[in-house]
Every structure is written in C-alpha cells, then in structure tokens.
Design a protein around this motif. Structure first.
Motif, mmCIF file in Angstrom:
data_model
loop_
_atom_site.group_PDB
_atom_site.id
_atom_site.type_symbol
_atom_site.label_atom_id
_atom_site.label_comp_id
_atom_site.label_asym_id
_atom_site.label_seq_id
_atom_site.Cartn_x
_atom_site.Cartn_y
_atom_site.Cartn_z
ATOM 1 N N ALA A 87 12.229 35.127 10.920
ATOM 2 C CA ALA A 87 12.297 35.403 9.479
ATOM 3 C C ALA A 87 11.044 34.885 8.784
ATOM 4 O O ALA A 87 10.482 35.560 7.903
ATOM 5 N N MET A 88 10.571 33.718 9.188
ATOM 6 C CA MET A 88 9.359 33.159 8.604
ATOM 7 C C MET A 88 8.137 34.024 8.955
ATOM 8 O O MET A 88 7.260 34.240 8.116
ATOM 9 N N CYS A 89 8.096 34.534 10.175
ATOM 10 C CA CYS A 89 7.009 35.439 10.584
ATOM 11 C C CYS A 89 7.049 36.725 9.758
ATOM 12 O O CYS A 89 6.004 37.193 9.281
ATOM 13 N N ALA A 90 8.228 37.284 9.601
ATOM 14 C CA ALA A 90 8.369 38.515 8.822
ATOM 15 C C ALA A 90 7.897 38.298 7.388
ATOM 16 O O ALA A 90 7.180 39.142 6.822
ATOM 17 N N LEU A 91 8.278 37.174 6.798
ATOM 18 C CA LEU A 91 7.853 36.857 5.434
ATOM 19 C C LEU A 91 6.336 36.709 5.357
ATOM 20 O O LEU A 91 5.695 37.223 4.425
ATOM 21 N N GLN A 92 5.751 36.026 6.330
ATOM 22 C CA GLN A 92 4.307 35.827 6.354
ATOM 23 C C GLN A 92 3.562 37.161 6.436
ATOM 24 O O GLN A 92 2.631 37.416 5.675
ATOM 25 N N PHE A 93 3.975 38.027 7.373
ATOM 26 C CA PHE A 93 3.313 39.319 7.524
ATOM 27 C C PHE A 93 3.526 40.202 6.294
ATOM 28 O O PHE A 93 2.591 40.875 5.836
ATOM 29 N N ALA A 94 4.727 40.198 5.746
ATOM 30 C CA ALA A 94 5.002 41.011 4.558
ATOM 31 C C ALA A 94 4.182 40.529 3.364
ATOM 32 O O ALA A 94 3.650 41.342 2.593
ATOM 33 N N SER A 95 4.046 39.217 3.218
ATOM 34 C CA SER A 95 3.261 38.693 2.094
ATOM 35 C C SER A 95 1.784 39.042 2.251
ATOM 36 O O SER A 95 1.095 39.310 1.261
#
Length: 95
Positions: A56-64
């Motif tokens: 989830a943290m990776c997804a947030l990082q890439f999306a941001s």
C-alpha cells in the motif's frame, strides 16, 4: 498482430504469471524491479512486516509521483502558454 509473451513476475514473494505484448516486457520487468527496491527500502526504514502495508505504501508512493508529474507538467504548460501569448502580443504590436 503483436506477439504475445507469457512471463512471470515476482513481487513481494509472490509470482504473477502474465500474458503480455512483447513490447510491454521491458517496462513491466523494470516496474517489478522498482517495486521490489521500494519494498526493501520501506521494510528497512520503517520495520514494516506486513506485506499488505508495504505494498500500500509503494502504491501511494508511485501514485503520488504520477500526480506530481502531472501537476508539474500543467505548471510548465501554463508558463509556456504565458510566454507564447507575450510573444504573440509583441509580434502583433509590430505588424
């Protein structure tokens, strides 16, 4: 017609079989590698043990990152438009 490839990508200790266009292989493999690198960074920096949280943290990082690039692009486009309008006004005043 594009050639289809069957590949397997490993992300967070899980294997994902995919059928893709040959042209997508390099990008997908690089993306999987980037995710793995980011997972390791989060696990080391925050001692997170649950893979769900790390993903989830990776997804947030890439999306941001994607959103920030979109914002930056819009800002550059506005700046270019302002400069073009100023140049157009200058040219119109000389005609």
């Amino acid at each position: 017609m594009s050639e289809k490839l069957k590949i397997k990508l490993s992300i967070a200790n899980r294997v994902y079989p995919l059928t893709i266009d040959a042209s997508q292989e390099e990008g997908l493999r690089k993306a999987a590698k980037n995710i793995e690198v980011m997972i390791k960074q989060f696990e080391q920096s925050y001692s997170v043990r649950d893979k769900q949280d790390v993903l989830a943290m990776c997804a947030l990082q890439f999306a941001s990152q994607v959103e920030q690039k979109s914002i930056d692009k819009a800002t550059v486009s506005e700046h270019v438009e302002e400069k073009l309008n100023a140049l157009n006004d200058l040219l119109q005043s000389q005609i």
